[in-house]
Design an enzyme around this catalytic site. Structure first.
Site, PDB file in Angstrom:
ATOM      1  N   GLU A 190       4.504  -1.056   6.138  1.00 17.51           N
ATOM      2  CA  GLU A 190       4.813  -2.161   5.215  1.00 17.51           C
ATOM      3  C   GLU A 190       4.811  -3.509   5.913  1.00 17.51           C
ATOM      4  OE1 GLU A 190       4.596  -0.939   2.509  1.00 17.51           O
ATOM      5  OE2 GLU A 190       5.459   1.055   2.510  1.00 17.51           O
ATOM      6  N   ARG A 265      -2.583 -11.193   8.080  1.00 16.31           N
ATOM      7  CA  ARG A 265      -3.483 -10.963   6.954  1.00 16.31           C
ATOM      8  C   ARG A 265      -3.940 -12.290   6.354  1.00 16.31           C
ATOM      9  NH1 ARG A 265      -1.976  -8.367   1.056  1.00 16.31           N
ATOM     10  NH2 ARG A 265      -0.247  -9.826   1.229  1.00 16.31           N
ATOM     11  N   GLY A 282      -9.314  -6.084 -11.678  1.00  9.90           N
ATOM     12  CA  GLY A 282      -9.003  -6.332 -13.080  1.00  9.90           C
ATOM     13  C   GLY A 282     -10.208  -6.577 -13.956  1.00  9.90           C
ATOM     14  N   ASP A 358      -4.381  -0.959   2.156  1.00 20.99           N
ATOM     15  CA  ASP A 358      -4.105   0.457   2.003  1.00 20.99           C
ATOM     16  C   ASP A 358      -5.410   1.150   1.634  1.00 20.99           C
ATOM     17  OD1 ASP A 358      -1.412   0.210   2.527  1.00 20.99           O
ATOM     18  OD2 ASP A 358      -0.821   0.128   0.425  1.00 20.99           O
ATOM     19  N   TRP A 411       5.475  -7.084   4.010  1.00 21.85           N
ATOM     20  CA  TRP A 411       4.613  -7.519   2.912  1.00 21.85           C
ATOM     21  C   TRP A 411       5.170  -7.031   1.578  1.00 21.85           C
ATOM     22  CZ3 TRP A 411      -0.919  -4.955   3.528  1.00 21.85           C
ATOM     23  CH2 TRP A 411      -0.842  -3.582   3.352  1.00 21.85           C
ATOM     24  N   ASP A 471       9.175   5.947   2.057  1.00 20.43           N
ATOM     25  CA  ASP A 471       8.753   6.264   0.691  1.00 20.43           C
ATOM     26  C   ASP A 471       9.924   6.381  -0.278  1.00 20.43           C
ATOM     27  OD1 ASP A 471       5.824   6.975   1.440  1.00 20.43           O
ATOM     28  OD2 ASP A 471       7.063   8.173   2.782  1.00 20.43           O
ATOM     29  N   GLN A 480       8.744   4.073  -9.546  1.00 19.08           N
ATOM     30  CA  GLN A 480       7.516   4.852  -9.705  1.00 19.08           C
ATOM     31  C   GLN A 480       7.797   6.347  -9.761  1.00 19.08           C
ATOM     32  OE1 GLN A 480       4.534   3.796  -6.831  1.00 19.08           O
ATOM     33  NE2 GLN A 480       4.653   1.613  -7.266  1.00 19.08           N
TER      34      GLN A 480
END
Length: 534
Positions: A190, A265, A282, A358, A411, A471, A480
């Site tokens: 992360e 990044r 999208g 990812d 992030w 996780d 989620q």
């Protein structure tokens, strides 16, 4: 002609440990979906690039907990069962739609069936069921650069220094075990960083560089995959000739007080790929991830319009989607070249775009992403304006001299630790702190343990590593898979406490022996590690 600058793609891959811990909607099929939809096509792409170029062109990080699952015989055989099941479901869909005279849906269903057959063939015949072995072969040819990451993808800034050290040391050993490479770079899960402890650990592990998110260097707003933008402090002062803050990430820095190099990044290019709202994924032509057939669970619809309800989505058109992927790849290559040209003109030096993603984004979350990535990498291989590189390769000839200090960062939402540490997950971190204290007692007595007590201590160490995975708090915070994550956390906690106390006291009652048998059968990761290092 001289290059405008360089581009480094960094692909990080992680799925939590799901072996014998549920199937669908939460569990083993997370791994199988990623294998079929991402890992096989991305490995195909990396192999293709390796044939057409010399030297590493892509940096890759696979979490040890994922690599162990991919190398596991049980998971390999279950994957073949999974793709066969999905292929049969697609064939049944095709028959159903043909009977209903719906040729478009029947054609889409046949496309699914053909792909699952292809995935099974590539896995079984071409890769011989061994995806980590395929990565190792690429590494041995120096076609990819491997980065280490923590053993179970633990969120390092919130662990004690000693537990973060165990996680990262095992991560480096796993890289050597699975891929035959001693890593020079590290992927901090992360992009989570805390000053002091983490650089000490990375230095001890022989790591040369790591990657942080944009705001850690440039300041400003953190635009991340896990939440809305939030204002972040970034570095106190940007050294060197970077007159435009948004371009501060186009060069590496030495971390103040160490010899570690920090890459950041690039947000401008990343937003085109990450964002479903403003980026490529999208586009209305791409396949809709969230709408699935009520019978088979397969996806037959396109995004259409992001504002439409799922029930209003139109049928997917693979030809139109393939055309959009090509067009977006061309756009991305031009964006990379123009951004590097602008940096060169403004700073009078060649810049470097770090592009960490990812891996599962490409093919799984964004169906056309794997094809898009192939187009981008093939185009950049031939583009004279941009040099394809990796962070480690870049440092061989561009060792930075400018130093920078950075604050705690990630992030995640807000650019700090709130995605993992908040009121909903406070109890998890409190439980983990108690478990770490119990583990210290266990470690102090380990040299005296024998037989069943030693086996219990070994398995308790594995349960603690799984308990530390990032996780569980992430899935709780994002909702989620909240119930699943809480259940997994509590199960690993109970197994750890039961086994650790039994090992310490020597009281091997039926409960302890049953816990050992169950946990050892299910949570068999890292069986190649010297147990004293767990």
């Amino acid at each position: 002609m001289p290059h405008f600058g360089s581009f480094a793609l960094v692909l990080h891959s992680h799925i939590p440990y799901c072996r014998k811990s549920g199937v669908w909607p939460f569990g083993e099929e997370w791994v199988f979906e990623a294998m079929a939809e991402t890992y096989i096509p991305v490995l195909d792409m990396l192999s293709e690039i390796a044939e057409s170029a010399s030297g590493p062109r892509v940096a890759v990080s696979l979490s040890p907990v994922l690599a162990d699952q991919l190398a596991d015989g049980y998971m390999q055989s279950r994957f073949l069962e999974y793709v066969e099941m999905r292929k049969k479901a697609a064939v049944r869909d095709a028959d159903r739609h043909e009977a209903e005279h719906d040729d478009r849906l029947a054609s889409l269903a046949r496309g699914h069936a053909e792909y699952y057959e292809y995935a099974a063939d590539r896995f079984a015949d071409h890769y011989r069921g061994d995806l980590p072995g395929a990565v190792a072969r690429l590494a041995s040819r120096k076609a990819v650069e491997l980065l280490a990451t923590s053993a179970t993808h633990a969120y390092l800034p919130l662990l004690s220094e000693e537990r973060a050290r165990v996680q990262m040391r095992l991560g480096c050993e796993a890289c050597e075990r699975h891929f035959g490479v001693r890593p020079r770079g590290a992927w901090l899960p992360e992009c989570g960083y805390r000053p002091g402890a983490i650089e000490r650990i990375l230095t001890e592990c022989g790591i040369d560089y790591f990657i942080v998110d944009t705001h850690a260097v440039a300041g400003g707003a953190a635009r991340v995959a896990y939440g809305v933008e939030s204002k972040c402090s970034g570095a106190d002062e940007l050294p060197g000739p970077v007159p435009i803050p948004s371009m501060a990430t186009l060069r590496p820095y030495l971390l103040s007080g160490s010899q570690l190099v920090v890459f950041a990044r690039d947000e401008v290019t990343a937003s085109q790929v990450w964002s479903r709202e403003t980026g490529y994924p999208g586009d209305g032509n791409y396949r809709e991830f969230h709408r699935r057939d009520s019978v088979s669970g397969l996806q037959y619809w396109k995004v259409t319009n992001k504002l439409l309800d799922l029930g209003q989505k139109q049928l997917y058109d693979p030809v139109a989607a393939a055309g959009a992927a090509c067009e977006h790849a061309r756009h991305f290559v031009e964006l990379v070249a123009s951004r590097l040209a602008r940096y060169r003109d403004a700073c009078d030096e060649q810049g470097l775009i770090i592009a960490p993603y990812d891996m599962e984004l490409f093919g799984h979350w964004w169906h056309e992403g794997a094809a898009w990535l192939r187009h981008v990498m093939c185009a950049l291989t031939e583009d004279e304006r941009v040099a394809l590189t990796t962070p480690g390769t870049y440092l061989l000839s561009h060792r930075p001299s400018a130093q920078i200090s950075i604050d705690e960062c990630s992030w995640g939402h807000g650019g700090k630790h709130g995605t993992w540490a908040n009121s909903d997950t406070k109890w998890m971190w409190e439980s983990l702190a108690r478990a770490e204290a119990l583990n210290q007692s266990l470690c102090s007595k380990r040299g005296t343990l024998r037989g069943a007590s030693l086996a219990m201590a070994d398995q308790a160490a594995r349960e603690l590593l799984l308990l530390e995975a990032s996780d569980w708090p992430f899935l709780v915070t994002t909702r989620q898979a909240k119930e699943y994550a809480e259940e997994r956390f509590l199960r690993h906690l109970e197994d750890f406490e039961t086994l650790a106390r039994a090992a310490l006291t020597g009281a091997h009652d039926d409960e302890a022996l049953a816990a050992l048998s169950s946990a050892a059968s299910r949570d068999s990761l890292f069986d190649w590690v010297d147990s004293e290092k767990l």
